[in-house]
Design a protein around this motif. Structure first.
Motif, PDB file in Angstrom:
ATOM      1  N   GLU A   1       0.810  -1.221   0.000  1.00  0.00           N
ATOM      2  CA  GLU A   1       0.000   0.000   0.000  1.00  0.00           C
ATOM      3  C   GLU A   1       0.843   1.271   0.000  1.00  0.00           C
ATOM      4  OE1 GLU A   1      -3.037   0.117   2.943  1.00  0.00           O
ATOM      5  OE2 GLU A   1      -3.762  -1.918   2.535  1.00  0.00           O
ATOM      6  N   ILE A   2       2.131   1.154   0.335  1.00  0.00           N
ATOM      7  CA  ILE A   2       2.979   2.356   0.355  1.00  0.00           C
ATOM      8  C   ILE A   2       4.009   2.325  -0.768  1.00  0.00           C
ATOM      9  CG2 ILE A   2       2.706   2.684   2.848  1.00  0.00           C
ATOM     10  CD1 ILE A   2       5.691   1.609   3.008  1.00  0.00           C
ATOM     11  N   ALA A   3       3.799   1.458  -1.748  1.00  0.00           N
ATOM     12  CA  ALA A   3       4.767   1.345  -2.843  1.00  0.00           C
ATOM     13  C   ALA A   3       4.937   2.661  -3.593  1.00  0.00           C
ATOM     14  CB  ALA A   3       4.342   0.242  -3.807  1.00  0.00           C
ATOM     15  N   GLU A   4       3.857   3.440  -3.689  1.00  0.00           N
ATOM     16  CA  GLU A   4       3.905   4.708  -4.419  1.00  0.00           C
ATOM     17  C   GLU A   4       3.914   5.916  -3.490  1.00  0.00           C
ATOM     18  OE1 GLU A   4       4.107   4.602  -7.809  1.00  0.00           O
ATOM     19  OE2 GLU A   4       4.193   2.423  -7.528  1.00  0.00           O
ATOM     20  N   LYS A   5       3.873   5.671  -2.171  1.00  0.00           N
ATOM     21  CA  LYS A   5       3.792   6.768  -1.204  1.00  0.00           C
ATOM     22  C   LYS A   5       5.086   6.872  -0.403  1.00  0.00           C
ATOM     23  CE  LYS A   5      -1.166   5.801  -0.564  1.00  0.00           C
ATOM     24  NZ  LYS A   5      -2.208   5.390   0.410  1.00  0.00           N
ATOM     25  N   PHE A   6       5.324   8.057   0.140  1.00  0.00           N
ATOM     26  CA  PHE A   6       6.506   8.297   0.960  1.00  0.00           C
ATOM     27  C   PHE A   6       6.100   8.410   2.422  1.00  0.00           C
ATOM     28  CE2 PHE A   6       7.516  10.520  -3.131  1.00  0.00           C
ATOM     29  CZ  PHE A   6       8.421   9.573  -3.598  1.00  0.00           C
ATOM     30  N   ARG A   7       6.697   7.574   3.268  1.00  0.00           N
ATOM     31  CA  ARG A   7       6.389   7.615   4.697  1.00  0.00           C
ATOM     32  C   ARG A   7       7.088   8.805   5.355  1.00  0.00           C
ATOM     33  NH1 ARG A   7       8.561   1.750   5.971  1.00  0.00           N
ATOM     34  NH2 ARG A   7      10.005   2.514   4.375  1.00  0.00           N
ATOM     35  N   PRO A   8       6.351   9.674   6.042  1.00  0.00           N
ATOM     36  CA  PRO A   8       6.986  10.800   6.741  1.00  0.00           C
ATOM     37  C   PRO A   8       7.996  10.309   7.774  1.00  0.00           C
ATOM     38  CG  PRO A   8       4.620  11.141   6.589  1.00  0.00           C
ATOM     39  CD  PRO A   8       4.873   9.733   6.139  1.00  0.00           C
ATOM     40  N   GLY A   9       9.142  10.955   7.814  1.00  0.00           N
ATOM     41  CA  GLY A   9      10.170  10.596   8.776  1.00  0.00           C
ATOM     42  C   GLY A   9      11.077   9.480   8.317  1.00  0.00           C
ATOM     43  N   HIS A  10      10.743   8.837   7.207  1.00  0.00           N
ATOM     44  CA  HIS A  10      11.542   7.724   6.696  1.00  0.00           C
ATOM     45  C   HIS A  10      12.471   8.218   5.588  1.00  0.00           C
ATOM     46  CE1 HIS A  10      11.936   3.436   7.308  1.00  0.00           C
ATOM     47  NE2 HIS A  10      10.777   3.405   7.939  1.00  0.00           N
ATOM     48  N   ALA A  11      13.341   7.324   5.126  1.00  0.00           N
ATOM     49  CA  ALA A  11      14.281   7.664   4.056  1.00  0.00           C
ATOM     50  C   ALA A  11      13.659   7.545   2.673  1.00  0.00           C
ATOM     51  CB  ALA A  11      15.510   6.755   4.142  1.00  0.00           C
ATOM     52  N   ASP A  12      12.374   7.186   2.603  1.00  0.00           N
ATOM     53  CA  ASP A  12      11.724   6.926   1.315  1.00  0.00           C
ATOM     54  C   ASP A  12      11.947   8.043   0.300  1.00  0.00           C
ATOM     55  OD1 ASP A  12      10.777   4.748   2.658  1.00  0.00           O
ATOM     56  OD2 ASP A  12       8.688   5.392   2.720  1.00  0.00           O
ATOM     57  N   ILE A  13      11.564   9.250   0.673  1.00  0.00           N
ATOM     58  CA  ILE A  13      11.605  10.341  -0.297  1.00  0.00           C
ATOM     59  C   ILE A  13      13.048  10.737  -0.618  1.00  0.00           C
ATOM     60  CG2 ILE A  13      11.429  12.224   1.392  1.00  0.00           C
ATOM     61  CD1 ILE A  13       9.536  13.600  -0.714  1.00  0.00           C
ATOM     62  N   ALA A  14      13.939  10.642   0.371  1.00  0.00           N
ATOM     63  CA  ALA A  14      15.345  10.994   0.126  1.00  0.00           C
ATOM     64  C   ALA A  14      15.994  10.018  -0.851  1.00  0.00           C
ATOM     65  CB  ALA A  14      16.115  11.010   1.442  1.00  0.00           C
ATOM     66  N   TYR A  15      15.721   8.714  -0.702  1.00  0.00           N
ATOM     67  CA  TYR A  15      16.257   7.726  -1.630  1.00  0.00           C
ATOM     68  C   TYR A  15      15.679   7.945  -3.038  1.00  0.00           C
ATOM     69  CZ  TYR A  15      18.798   4.634   1.606  1.00  0.00           C
ATOM     70  OH  TYR A  15      19.709   4.096   2.476  1.00  0.00           O
ATOM     71  N   TRP A  16      14.385   8.250  -3.114  1.00  0.00           N
ATOM     72  CA  TRP A  16      13.736   8.483  -4.402  1.00  0.00           C
ATOM     73  C   TRP A  16      14.340   9.705  -5.095  1.00  0.00           C
ATOM     74  CZ3 TRP A  16      10.824   6.186  -7.897  1.00  0.00           C
ATOM     75  CH2 TRP A  16      10.162   6.959  -8.847  1.00  0.00           C
ATOM     76  N   GLN A  17      14.533  10.776  -4.320  1.00  0.00           N
ATOM     77  CA  GLN A  17      15.100  11.989  -4.900  1.00  0.00           C
ATOM     78  C   GLN A  17      16.542  11.776  -5.356  1.00  0.00           C
ATOM     79  OE1 GLN A  17      14.292  14.460  -1.470  1.00  0.00           O
ATOM     80  NE2 GLN A  17      12.638  15.556  -2.516  1.00  0.00           N
ATOM     81  N   LYS A  18      17.295  10.944  -4.656  1.00  0.00           N
ATOM     82  CA  LYS A  18      18.694  10.711  -5.005  1.00  0.00           C
ATOM     83  C   LYS A  18      18.848   9.725  -6.160  1.00  0.00           C
ATOM     84  CE  LYS A  18      23.155   9.212  -3.110  1.00  0.00           C
ATOM     85  NZ  LYS A  18      23.910  10.400  -3.578  1.00  0.00           N
ATOM     86  N   TYR A  19      18.140   8.579  -6.078  1.00  0.00           N
ATOM     87  CA  TYR A  19      18.377   7.495  -7.026  1.00  0.00           C
ATOM     88  C   TYR A  19      17.310   7.349  -8.105  1.00  0.00           C
ATOM     89  CZ  TYR A  19      21.728   6.025  -3.444  1.00  0.00           C
ATOM     90  OH  TYR A  19      22.753   5.981  -2.543  1.00  0.00           O
TER      91      TYR A  19
END
Length: 363
Positions: A99-117
């Motif tokens: 359910e979070i495959a397309e979403k970024f969890r607040p406080g997690h590294a999700d969005i930072a990894y997405w923005q970098k890689y």
């Protein structure tokens, strides 16, 4: 101390690989001296301390964390060549994260990894998961063997949880033996009881709590560390900051040192026979970046687990505003299992510095 993305250490080096929901996690320890007795049985007790699912206060992911030594050991002794380590992942539940495959969890590294890689492994956080720390604990067990070979029984390294949420231990109740008798690694039995009730409430509310861990190494000889960029305390701080969810590090009194006057903060000295002795240890065993012979004391703060059931506002990969609820098995307080990880990182740093000191000073 050198940090190369996935490699840690200068003479005693650890490189790790693997993801939370991949087939395995692994590591390569390089620089270990030859002739040190080593087997899986020397490593496993430390991994068992970190292993998930041992109480209701940690994730219920049931990983046995059985380590395999793949190389670098022959006839029960290290050969001086790279030591390959492997732990298979056996209890992944990747569907919990669909359910979070397309979403970024607040406080997690999700969005930072997405923005970098431009790509991320959403299954349990992938490489950003604390699952990787099992390899650090395994390397720490090897580091302890190196330290013991050089320092003998005079060396003792241990850690404790000293704060959960706003609730701190009472240092007047400090008992190292109590640490092994409760699920929190608490040196204060009364604090452990309070934390149990507190975390029950936090978990039922769908939230999480942060923590503070204290690591103490006794029997560390004077002279470890190098001015100016190879300081022992700077390497310890950097090592602790590499642990998942760590947001702050203190050496000795740390930030509290700013609150006390200079005549109290400076550790006074007297003579005991031919040897100087310190009358206090505000500095945490390090002066000018070099160990003083006193106990080395490090504390680090771990933020609350970011994967929680309480809905949080976020965005998805397409830029839509969404609410995120993270299902699955997560630690209500990730700081609990960070105690053996912190011990391992201090062991790795001290082993590295012992080897560096011997290379430079010949002892």
């Amino acid at each position: 101390m050198l940090f190369r993305s996935n490699t840690f250490g200068e003479l005693f080096r650890l490189t790790t690989f693997g993801e939370s929901h991949g087939p395995a996690i692994g590591g390569v320890v390089d620089g270990c001296p030859p002739g040190i007795k080593l087997s899986e049985a020397d490593i496993q007790p430390y991994l068992d301390k970190r292993r998930p699912g041992q109480s209701k206060f940690t994730t219920q992911r049931a990983e046995p964390d059985q380590v395999k030594i793949l190389s670098g050991v022959f006839d029960g002794k290290t050969t001086g060549t790279p030591i390959g380590l492997l732990i298979e992942n056996t209890d992944q539940r990747s569907k919990d994260y669909s359910e979070i495959a397309e979403k970024f969890r607040p406080g997690h590294a999700d969005i930072a990894y997405w923005q970098k890689y431009g790509i991320r492994d959403y299954r349990g956080g992938g490489r950003s998961s604390a699952r990787e720390t099992a390899m650090r604990v395994a390397a720490g067990a090897i580091a302890r063997k190196i330290i013991s070979a050089r320092l003998g029984n005079a060396f003792h390294l241990r850690g404790a949880l000293v704060q959960v949420g706003p609730h701190k231990v009472n240092r007047d109740n400090w008992d190292w033996e109590e640490v092994e008798r409760n699920p929190f690694w608490s040196p204060d039995a009364q604090a452990a009881e309070l934390w149990a009730d507190y975390l029950d409430g936090v978990r039922k509310a769908g939230s999480s709590a942060g923590a503070v861990i204290e690591i103490v190494a006794e029997g560390v000889p004077a002279g470890l560390g190098e001015p100016v960029y190879g300081k022992l305390d700077s390497d310890l701080a950097a090592a602790m900051m590499t642990i998942n969810a760590v947001k702050g590090v203190e050496i000795g009194d740390g930030f509290a040192a700013a609150e006390i006057p200079g005549h109290e903060a400076a550790d006074e000295m007297r003579m005991d026979g031919d040897n100087p002795v310190f009358l206090s240890n505000h500095a945490g065993g390090v002066l000018g970046g070099v160990s003083s012979g006193q106990p080395v004391v490090v504390r680090f703060a771990v933020k609350p687990t970011s994967s929680i059931l309480t809905p949080r506002q976020s965005v998805d990969k397409d830029g839509n505003e969404v609410d995120v609820v993270t299902k699955g098995r997560h630690d209500p307080c990730v700081g609990i299992r960070a105690v053996p990880v912190g011990e391992a990182m201090m062991a790795c740093v001290l082993a590295d510095h012992l080897m560096r000191h011997a290379a430079q000073c010949g002892s």
